[in-house]
Design a protein around this motif. Structure first.
Motif, PDB file in Angstrom:
ATOM      1  N   ASP A 160      40.073  40.801  41.845  1.00 45.24           N
ATOM      2  CA  ASP A 160      39.288  40.924  40.620  1.00 45.24           C
ATOM      3  C   ASP A 160      37.810  41.006  41.004  1.00 45.24           C
ATOM      4  O   ASP A 160      37.213  40.024  41.430  1.00 45.24           O
ATOM      5  CB  ASP A 160      39.549  39.713  39.718  1.00 45.24           C
ATOM      6  CG  ASP A 160      38.741  39.806  38.416  1.00 45.24           C
ATOM      7  OD1 ASP A 160      37.942  40.768  38.276  1.00 45.24           O
ATOM      8  OD2 ASP A 160      38.892  38.918  37.568  1.00 45.24           O
ATOM      9  N   GLU A 193      30.950  43.368  40.129  1.00 48.67           N
ATOM     10  CA  GLU A 193      30.424  44.680  39.749  1.00 48.67           C
ATOM     11  C   GLU A 193      29.384  44.569  38.630  1.00 48.67           C
ATOM     12  O   GLU A 193      28.524  45.438  38.494  1.00 48.67           O
ATOM     13  CB  GLU A 193      31.569  45.609  39.341  1.00 48.67           C
ATOM     14  CG  GLU A 193      32.352  46.079  40.559  1.00 48.67           C
ATOM     15  CD  GLU A 193      33.624  46.835  40.197  1.00 48.67           C
ATOM     16  OE1 GLU A 193      33.514  48.030  39.912  1.00 48.67           O
ATOM     17  OE2 GLU A 193      34.701  46.232  40.208  1.00 48.67           O
ATOM     18  N   GLU A 214      35.437  42.339  38.837  1.00 47.23           N
ATOM     19  CA  GLU A 214      34.683  42.649  37.626  1.00 47.23           C
ATOM     20  C   GLU A 214      33.333  41.917  37.590  1.00 47.23           C
ATOM     21  O   GLU A 214      32.288  42.519  37.336  1.00 47.23           O
ATOM     22  CB  GLU A 214      35.515  42.279  36.396  1.00 47.23           C
ATOM     23  CG  GLU A 214      35.085  43.022  35.147  1.00 47.23           C
ATOM     24  CD  GLU A 214      35.893  42.565  33.920  1.00 47.23           C
ATOM     25  OE1 GLU A 214      37.118  42.371  34.045  1.00 47.23           O
ATOM     26  OE2 GLU A 214      35.276  42.396  32.853  1.00 47.23           O
TER      27      GLU A 214
END
Lengths: 795, 165
Positions: free
Chosen positions: A57, A62, A59
């Protein structure tokens, strides 16, 4: 000040021309390079030795300001990126090929060692990239792991590659005549055996690895700046096998490199990751390892467990040697990993001795550890350590003096060329001369007195010996090919004579401390008579140099230097033709000496500078016979390996109260063939000996057997030798010339490391001999020595 | 958070904005482009980053850049003056005290601080002083020789005593 003519040719201790930039802070290492708009990469690494990746993961990472991209193994796979290739295949006992599992640059479903690459973050600064990496959540399903050789061979051991390499065996290999060895053992008076561990080491060049990928979308060209000992090899492997980039679109630059010792030979995942990522984001991508990453991602060295037996007759002649070794290859095959415990190890087990029969079998094993590959000496230290410990033990058990036992079994000076029972043909050597020289230097006759003086001061003094041979100058391509090398190992060199008579040397060898700019300039000065300062040596750039196989295996002078010498010979031939034209003579009549070309028996001459200028501004050249220009390239493939040898003698003092070992004397007498720069050679021996002492007394890579964690993961935990651990070494050379290269050179880069470890440990055991201590593991740390003394006294 | 940091570097006033967490060595290398000072580890063991802060040797990875506010810094780039090498630099060249060169700037900066504290160090003192500077190439022998010769040259004002080719 009066000027004097100073010889700067072969044999002179010329001061190094590269030093000026290093002592003024103007060296240019990979991390010193910055490209416009570059991003910084941070690699997310596995904290577990073995696990299945359930999910990644990224996310949150980012979403962090300054993060440009996060990539994982599936992104690379989607782009068709291949696995990191292995450059050497091993044919097993049964004729089949070794197991060769895939090694993707970023892990796919599984991680198989601490430090395995899982994802890469690209960000505007290194700090942000690192912060983002902390935010990436990898969901691991932890799996059982095995890190050591003994456990890996057990029936219920966790499997690194259950399908590809059942039982964790990568290969089961042998060399030598088992039947002849069995026969000799049956007839032996004495059989001496030893169980011996060659510890795992972490090379630790002081410059951490770094790589910058720089993709130019305008020209569809890639440049990789990398800390490599062999940029052309990286171009070949990464271009052809991993990223599918044709050579003319990929330039690899290895600028100043801060030490390698083997660890920077190999093609590493990070090189492919930054090059690939640079195209993905169309910006340069820079990655620099911190030291913690070096510990868990640079290829490690050594890591053998062996049993060896030596058969002797009543007089102490060696009749046969039988060796069984398990070698740790790590979780994946590094570039040259399989060659190290086989063809660079088993073939060296004859050592300096005329043992008529030798047999060696090696099982290469996978474990959940960082890949293992060549580290200074690569196989030859392992062979020498085993052999010289065994010979010392044989001396103790037979009661034959350890010097006499070695002398008795040496291949005699008139025994060359000598065909060993393990494939190699030694071309030259004089082992007695090295031993005699070392004994004289150490004043062996005075040892008893020195021992008594130490005893009076409460110290136990011991003396230890080691005689070694190594096969260097990798490698005659036809031989290497028969042994499994997937590339020939020649070298290329170009001599470009500039119009003003200065000379540019383009070499495929790579200097990362060896002083090639100086040594190779000496070759040019010698051959052409040009001024030392008017020679420039260019290395480390595939965009400038035709080709190269790089620097490892003490090959730079004996292979790379010979390519230069061969090109120089072509230059000399052409220069004589040009001079003949200028002097209106026949080229056979032109003599080329001291930078001057003279018509024999006359005073008619031109300088080499005149010839150079004429070559570029030619007039009236007989164009059917003489082409303008003065630049020649040669590819040199050695006819055989070279065989440096020597004798190392160490004296230690042990403090019986603390177990602290102090190296008080260290003598090395080495035969490197002809020496071009004695100052540089001595420096190579000093550094090599220090690394060997490091293995004997200080260094060891340790994985926790229960958790698989790397316990020696920093310079706080892994003990490198420091200035105050060491004495001044006493170093000398003897000389027999290599018979198959024109320079007569053998190579000197690894010898110190190969010869020193057994000399040191044999000295420590000798110091404890009155306590009946007959075995000690390396490193002989104070704790281990103290325990050995305590146990011996209790017994 | 970012801060403005100013100090004197090799005799010149410099000022730059850096993140508060930036190490001094990172500011020297990445912000100011003075790449002669190297980073070899992350535990302050190797000594490749030794510089002088207000005249004393410091591992520049052990200081935040903001801690150097107002200080006088000298790095390896500031050791040679007016185009001529410092005797200690010359001694490293003359005595083959370096191979790959990566530890060399830190070694020289460390050695210079030793000599200002002890003008005539013996071999043991040199080896003990350099305990915090790792070299993987040379085995230290020629570094020790170089420091001894460099110290001698600094005492007499000669350059290195070299007569080699």
């Amino acid at each position: 000040m009066a000027h004097r003519m100073v010889n700067k040719g072969i044999g002179a201790a010329v001061r190094r021309k590269e030093d000026h930039r290093f002592i003024t802070g103007k060296g240019r290492y990979t991390d010193d390079i910055n490209r416009p708009r570059q991003l910084y990469a941070w690699i997310v690494r596995s904290p577990l030795p073995h696990a299945r990746i359930r999910a990644i993961d990224s996310e949150a990472a980012e979403g962090l300001r300054g993060v440009v991209a996060v990539f994982t193994g599936s992104d690379m796979a989607a782009d068709g990126v291949g696995g990191l290739p292995c450059g050497w295949g091993i044919t097993q006992k049964d004729g089949s090929q070794m197991a060769e599992p895939a090694h993707p640059p970023l892990a796919r479903e599984f991680v198989r060692c601490i430090g395995d690459q899982v994802a890469v973050v690209l960000a505007e600064s290194r700090g942000v990239a690192r912060d983002a990496a902390e935010l990436i959540e990898v969901d691991y399903e932890e799996l059982p792991a095995v890190t050591d050789l003994v456990s890996a061979a057990a029936g219920d051991a966790p499997q690194v590659w259950p399908a590809e390499a059942p039982g964790n065996v990568c290969f089961d290999w042998e060399i030598g005549d088992a039947a002849a060895v069995d026969q000799a053992f049956a007839a032996a008076t004495h059989v001496v055996d030893i169980d011996i561990v060659n510890t795992r080491l972490i090379p630790n060049a002081i410059e951490p690895r770094a790589a910058i990928g720089d993709y130019d979308s305008g020209k569809d060209e890639y440049t990789l700046y990398t800390t490599s000992q062999n940029p052309h090899v990286i171009r070949l492997l990464m271009g052809a096998y991993v990223l599918n980039i044709p050579e003319h679109k990929l330039r690899v630059v290895a600028p100043d490199v801060g030490g390698g010792f083997g660890s920077k030979i190999f093609h590493y995942a990070e090189e492919a990751i930054v090059t690939w990522a640079s195209k993905r984001v169309e910006r340069p991508v820079k990655w620099t390892a911190d030291r913690s990453e070096s510990f868990m991602s640079d290829a490690h060295g050594r890591d053998h467990v062996s049993h060896a037996e030596l058969a002797l007759n009543a007089e102490g002649d060696f009749l046969a040697l039988r060796v069984s070794t398990r070698a740790n290859l790590g979780a994946y095959l590094s570039t040259f990993g399989p060659s190290v415990p086989t063809y660079l190890y088993g073939t060296l087990l004859a050592g300096t001795y005329k043992t008529p029969a030798v047999y060696c079998e090696v099982k290469g094993m996978f474990t959940h550890t960082v890949p293992v590959d060549a580290y200074r000496g690569a196989g030859r230290p392992e062979a020498t350590y085993l052999l010289e410990r065994l010979v010392d033990k044989a001396a103790r058990e037979t009661g034959i003096d350890k010097v006499e036992l070695r002398r008795r079994n040496f291949i005699p000076p008139d025994g060359f060329p000598y065909q060993t029972p393990v494939a190699l043909e030694y071309d030259s050597g004089n082992y007695h001369a090295c031993l005699d020289k070392a004994l004289e230097m150490v004043d062996y006759g005075g040892f008893a007195e020195r021992r008594d003086a130490s005893a009076a001061a409460g110290k136990l003094r011991g003396i230890g010996f080691s005689t070694y041979i190594e096969a260097c100058g990798l490698a005659p391509s036809n031989v290497a090919g028969q042994l499994g090398a997937r590339a020939g190992l020649y070298e290329a060199g170009t001599i470009r004579v500039n119009p003003t008579g200065s000379v540019t040397v383009l070499t495929g060898s790579h200097s990362h401390g060896q002083g090639h700019e100086t040594t190779f300039s000496q070759l040019v000065t010698d051959a052409l008579g040009v001024d030392f300062d008017s020679v420039d040596v260019v290395h480390g750039d595939t965009g400038k140099i035709p080709f190269g196989m790089g620097t490892y295996g003490s090959r730079s002078l004996s292979v790379g230097g010979m390519a230069i010498v061969s090109a120089l010979e072509k230059i000399r031939t052409k220069a004589r033709k040009i001079a003949a034209h200028l002097l209106e003579a026949s080229d056979e009549d032109v003599v080329f000496e001291n930078g001057k070309l003279t018509v024999a028996g006359t005073d008619r001459s031109v300088t080499f500078g005149d010839v150079a200028l004429s070559a570029y501004v030619p007039h009236n050249y007989p164009l059917d016979l003489l082409e303008p220009g003065l630049e020649e390239t040669a590819f040199y493939d050695p006819k055989n390996f070279t065989f440096p040898s020597g004798c190392h003698i160490c004296e230690v003092e042990v403090d019986p109260e603390t177990g602290v070992v102090e190296v008080v004397r260290f003598v090395a007498a080495d035969d490197f063939g002809r020496i071009v720069n004695p100052m540089i050679v001595e420096g190579q021996v000093q550094g090599g000996v220090t690394q060997g002492i490091g293995q004997a007394l200080y260094e060891q890579c340790i994985y926790d057997p229960d958790t698989g964690q790397l316990l020696t993961g920093s310079l706080m935990d892994y003990c490198l030798p420091r200035a105050d651990n060491l004495p001044d070494f006493e170093i000398a050379t003897t000389m027999t010339l290599c018979t198959h290269n024109a320079l007569g050179v053998k190579g000197c880069g690894e010898a110190g490391t190969i010869g020193s470890t057994p000399a040191v440990i044999n000295a420590v055991i000798d110091a404890l001999s009155d306590l009946n201590v007959t075995d000690l593991p390396i490193p002989a740390t104070a704790e281990r020595v103290w325990r050995a003394i305590r146990d011996a006294r209790a017994a | 958070m970012s801060r403005v940091v100013s100090f004197t570097l090799n005799g010149e006033s410099v000022e730059a904005t850096v993140e508060s967490r930036t190490l001094l060595v990172e500011m020297l290398r990445d912000t100011l482009g003075r790449t002669g000072t190297h980073v070899g580890c992350d535990t302050s063991q190797c000594g490749a980053c030794v510089i002088h802060v207000d005249g004393r040797s410091v591992k520049s990875c052990t200081m935040l850049a903001v801690q150097a506010e107002g200080a006088e810094l000298t790095t390896i780039e500031g050791v040679a003056r007016d185009g001529s090498l410092h005797p200690m630099q010359e001694a490293f060249r003359e005595h083959h005290g370096l191979q790959c060169g990566f530890c060399t700037p830190g070694m020289i900066m460390s050695a210079l601080d030793l000599v200002q504290r002890n003008a005539d160090p013996d071999e043991k003192q040199i080896r003990e002083w350099l305990e915090g500077n790792l070299c993987r190439c040379t085995g230290y022998q020629n570094i020790v020789r170089a420091v001894k010769a460099g110290a001698a040259a600094m005492r007499t004002g000669n350059a290195g005593g070299g007569n080699g080719p």
